[in-house]
Scaffold this motif. Structure first.
Motif, PDB file in Angstrom:
ATOM      1  N   ALA A   1       0.754  -1.204   0.016  1.00  0.00           N
ATOM      2  CA  ALA A   1       0.131  -0.093   0.001  1.00  0.00           C
ATOM      3  C   ALA A   1       0.775   1.333   0.217  1.00  0.00           C
ATOM      4  CB  ALA A   1      -0.882  -0.163   1.237  1.00  0.00           C
ATOM      5  N   GLY A   2       0.566   2.184  -0.933  1.00  0.00           N
ATOM      6  CA  GLY A   2       1.289   3.525  -0.779  1.00  0.00           C
ATOM      7  C   GLY A   2       2.771   3.424  -1.638  1.00  0.00           C
ATOM      8  N   TYR A   3       2.915   2.428  -2.326  1.00  0.00           N
ATOM      9  CA  TYR A   3       4.094   2.227  -2.913  1.00  0.00           C
ATOM     10  C   TYR A   3       4.494   3.231  -3.840  1.00  0.00           C
ATOM     11  CZ  TYR A   3       7.865   0.269  -5.827  1.00  0.00           C
ATOM     12  OH  TYR A   3       9.193   0.081  -6.503  1.00  0.00           O
ATOM     13  N   THR A   4       3.655   3.903  -4.515  1.00  0.00           N
ATOM     14  CA  THR A   4       3.851   4.768  -5.572  1.00  0.00           C
ATOM     15  C   THR A   4       4.360   6.020  -4.801  1.00  0.00           C
ATOM     16  OG1 THR A   4       1.978   4.016  -7.166  1.00  0.00           O
ATOM     17  CG2 THR A   4       2.758   6.520  -7.392  1.00  0.00           C
ATOM     18  N   ARG A   5       3.709   6.623  -3.724  1.00  0.00           N
ATOM     19  CA  ARG A   5       4.163   7.468  -2.779  1.00  0.00           C
ATOM     20  C   ARG A   5       5.553   7.187  -2.498  1.00  0.00           C
ATOM     21  NH1 ARG A   5       4.356   7.812   2.419  1.00  0.00           N
ATOM     22  NH2 ARG A   5       2.493   6.279   2.431  1.00  0.00           N
ATOM     23  N   LEU A   6       5.767   6.171  -1.899  1.00  0.00           N
ATOM     24  CA  LEU A   6       6.950   5.663  -1.304  1.00  0.00           C
ATOM     25  C   LEU A   6       8.354   5.933  -2.300  1.00  0.00           C
ATOM     26  CD1 LEU A   6       6.438   2.782   0.868  1.00  0.00           C
ATOM     27  CD2 LEU A   6       7.106   4.661   1.651  1.00  0.00           C
ATOM     28  N   SER A   7       8.096   5.189  -3.625  1.00  0.00           N
ATOM     29  CA  SER A   7       8.725   5.335  -4.967  1.00  0.00           C
ATOM     30  C   SER A   7       9.349   6.906  -5.232  1.00  0.00           C
ATOM     31  CB  SER A   7       8.376   4.520  -5.826  1.00  0.00           C
ATOM     32  OG  SER A   7       7.122   5.125  -6.379  1.00  0.00           O
ATOM     33  N   ARG A   8       8.394   7.727  -4.905  1.00  0.00           N
ATOM     34  CA  ARG A   8       8.662   9.114  -5.282  1.00  0.00           C
ATOM     35  C   ARG A   8       9.691   9.645  -4.263  1.00  0.00           C
ATOM     36  NH1 ARG A   8       2.919   9.855  -6.979  1.00  0.00           N
ATOM     37  NH2 ARG A   8       2.522  10.680  -4.913  1.00  0.00           N
ATOM     38  N   ASN A   9       9.559   9.577  -3.100  1.00  0.00           N
ATOM     39  CA  ASN A   9      10.023  10.096  -1.929  1.00  0.00           C
ATOM     40  C   ASN A   9      11.216   9.281  -1.310  1.00  0.00           C
ATOM     41  OD1 ASN A   9       8.085  12.196  -2.050  1.00  0.00           O
ATOM     42  ND2 ASN A   9       6.698  10.845  -0.504  1.00  0.00           N
ATOM     43  N   MET A  10      11.520   8.230  -1.848  1.00  0.00           N
ATOM     44  CA  MET A  10      12.705   7.482  -1.248  1.00  0.00           C
ATOM     45  C   MET A  10      13.875   7.424  -2.024  1.00  0.00           C
ATOM     46  SD  MET A  10      10.846   4.107   0.361  1.00  0.00           S
ATOM     47  CE  MET A  10      12.590   3.479   1.229  1.00  0.00           C
TER      48      MET A  10
ATOM     49  N   PRO B   1      16.828   6.002  -4.194  1.00  0.00           N
ATOM     50  CA  PRO B   1      16.461   4.922  -5.200  1.00  0.00           C
ATOM     51  C   PRO B   1      17.272   3.701  -4.419  1.00  0.00           C
ATOM     52  CG  PRO B   1      17.240   6.437  -6.493  1.00  0.00           C
ATOM     53  CD  PRO B   1      17.221   7.131  -4.938  1.00  0.00           C
ATOM     54  N   LEU B   2      18.597   3.758  -3.595  1.00  0.00           N
ATOM     55  CA  LEU B   2      19.166   2.786  -2.864  1.00  0.00           C
ATOM     56  C   LEU B   2      18.223   2.169  -1.951  1.00  0.00           C
ATOM     57  CD1 LEU B   2      21.427   0.784  -2.559  1.00  0.00           C
ATOM     58  CD2 LEU B   2      22.543   2.407  -0.893  1.00  0.00           C
ATOM     59  N   GLU B   3      17.679   2.935  -1.083  1.00  0.00           N
ATOM     60  CA  GLU B   3      16.751   2.520   0.049  1.00  0.00           C
ATOM     61  C   GLU B   3      15.470   2.092  -0.327  1.00  0.00           C
ATOM     62  OE1 GLU B   3      17.213   2.732   3.339  1.00  0.00           O
ATOM     63  OE2 GLU B   3      19.161   3.205   2.692  1.00  0.00           O
TER      64      GLU B   3
ATOM     65  N   MET C   1       9.983  -2.206   8.756  1.00  0.00           N
ATOM     66  CA  MET C   1      10.740  -1.578   7.517  1.00  0.00           C
ATOM     67  C   MET C   1       9.686  -1.746   6.411  1.00  0.00           C
ATOM     68  SD  MET C   1      13.923  -3.022   5.584  1.00  0.00           S
ATOM     69  CE  MET C   1      14.635  -2.168   3.942  1.00  0.00           C
ATOM     70  N   LEU C   2       8.466  -2.363   6.341  1.00  0.00           N
ATOM     71  CA  LEU C   2       7.561  -2.637   5.270  1.00  0.00           C
ATOM     72  C   LEU C   2       6.210  -1.916   5.585  1.00  0.00           C
ATOM     73  CD1 LEU C   2       8.459  -6.337   4.804  1.00  0.00           C
ATOM     74  CD2 LEU C   2       9.029  -4.315   3.155  1.00  0.00           C
TER      75      LEU C   2
ATOM     76  N   ASN D   1      13.651  -5.480  -2.062  1.00  0.00           N
ATOM     77  CA  ASN D   1      14.235  -6.675  -1.690  1.00  0.00           C
ATOM     78  C   ASN D   1      13.717  -7.394  -0.480  1.00  0.00           C
ATOM     79  OD1 ASN D   1      16.600  -8.710  -2.073  1.00  0.00           O
ATOM     80  ND2 ASN D   1      17.054  -7.921  -0.194  1.00  0.00           N
ATOM     81  N   ARG D   2      13.359  -6.381   0.480  1.00  0.00           N
ATOM     82  CA  ARG D   2      12.967  -6.857   1.865  1.00  0.00           C
ATOM     83  C   ARG D   2      11.597  -7.561   1.523  1.00  0.00           C
ATOM     84  NH1 ARG D   2      13.855  -9.367   6.642  1.00  0.00           N
ATOM     85  NH2 ARG D   2      12.233  -8.777   8.157  1.00  0.00           N
TER      86      ARG D   2
END
Length: 326
Positions: A176-185, A187-189, A246-247, A195-196
């Motif tokens: 849930a909320g992956y799109t928002r996370l991908s914009r704000n995190m 890239p390495l994190e 973490m997830l 991976n986790r």
């Protein structure tokens, strides 16, 4: 890197070791050895995931020749058409490319962290692979044979009149909320997060006896022999993500019905419906449809509650149920 450090091995040294020497065979000679036309040999080479070749250029090794001769023999023994063979090779090449990419990148990252320097880490990774390449081959063969034995038994237990079709329960889980996370995190994190997620989700599916069909970034597709098993997996996935600091939470959808299994993947309306249910589900919840609800009705530890109906494109009116453990 290609020149190598003092006392170390270069990437060129590793390539020669992996390929069995320097390339000295042309496509035409490779095809002739296998009894194939250069066009067909080139088609198989592309299917493995490698770029175009020049018929007269010497870019193949004895290892390549041995492999394509074996492939040609298998084609004859199977008696298959070209489409089937190309699909089989493409699936193999895709998985091997993904595995090689994952292993090398992970190894370079790990050894760079240990050395405190990216270039030194890359050199250490090359040397490690050079020294241990003979250990990787047997491990890959062992893993393949072990999985082959398990899948053959699993598939033969489910033979129907149509070898391509079977009845399964399939489920999707996405963050849930992956799109928002991908914009704000960073890239390495973000890569570490994905991976986790893949690690935790795959462990949950396998622990319950299900099968991981594929993971794609923020989503995992799994399949189970029974609806009860699939729902238990969905509930365990939600619990696992809720308790992992973490997830993020996941949304889960499960559907039961006929699927077409091909090249390690599953297709059909049942799979599509599970995906649609996932998009409609709430975080930390498992959403199921009528076939799955009916199949788990006698399970004493599960309870399905009707959530009403939804009109879904291509499916019409779908009865939806939330599910929880008693």
């Amino acid at each position: 890197m290609t020149d190598g450090a003092a006392g170390g091995k270069s990437a060129d040294d590793l390539e020669r070791l992996l390929l069995g020497g320097d390339p000295d065979i042309s496509l035409a000679a490779l095809a002739e050895a296998a009894g194939l036309s250069p066009e067909v040999a080139s088609l198989f080479w592309h299917a493995l995931g490698f770029p175009d070749t020049e018929p007269a250029g010497r870019m193949f090794t004895r290892g390549d020749k041995d492999a394509i001769v074996t492939l040609a023999r298998l084609i004859t023994d199977i008696g298959s058409d070209e489409e089937f063979v190309v699909g089989l090779i493409r699936a193999m090449g895709h998985q091997m490319a993904r595995l090689a990419m994952w292993q090398v990148i992970a190894m370079v990252e790990q050894m760079s962290d240990q050395a405190g320097d990216a270039e030194a880490g890359a050199e250490r990774a090359v040397n490690f692979l050079y020294e241990h390449v003979d250990d990787f081959g047997p491990l890959l063969v062992y893993a393949f044979r072990r999985h082959l034995a398990a899948v053959v038994k699993w598939r033969l237990d489910r033979v129907t009149e149509d070898a391509r079709r079977m009845r399964l329960s399939v489920g999707f889980a996405d963050m849930a909320g992956y799109t928002r996370l991908s914009r704000n995190m960073d890239p390495l994190e973000l890569a570490r997060l994905v991976n986790r997620f893949e690690t935790v989700a795959s462990d949950v599916v396998l622990r319950q006896g299900g099968r991981v069909i594929k993971t794609v970034g923020d989503e995992i597709l799994f399949a189970s022999d029974t609806a009860v098993q699939a729902v238990d997996i969905g509930l365990d996935l939600a619990d696992a993500m809720d308790t992992d600091p973490m997830l993020p939470q996941v949304r889960v959808g499960v559907a039961t019905g006929e699927v077409v299994a091909r090249m390690g993947d599953v297709y059909g309306p049942t799979v599509n419906l599970a995906s649609r249910l996932t998009s409609l589900s709430n975080p930390s919840r498992v959403l199921i449809e009528g076939n799955t609800a009916a199949a788990i009705a006698e399970a004493p530890h599960l309870e399905a509650a009707t959530l009403g109906e939804a009109v879904l494109q291509d499916f019409g009116t779908v009865h939806m149920f939330g599910v929880r453990r008693n």
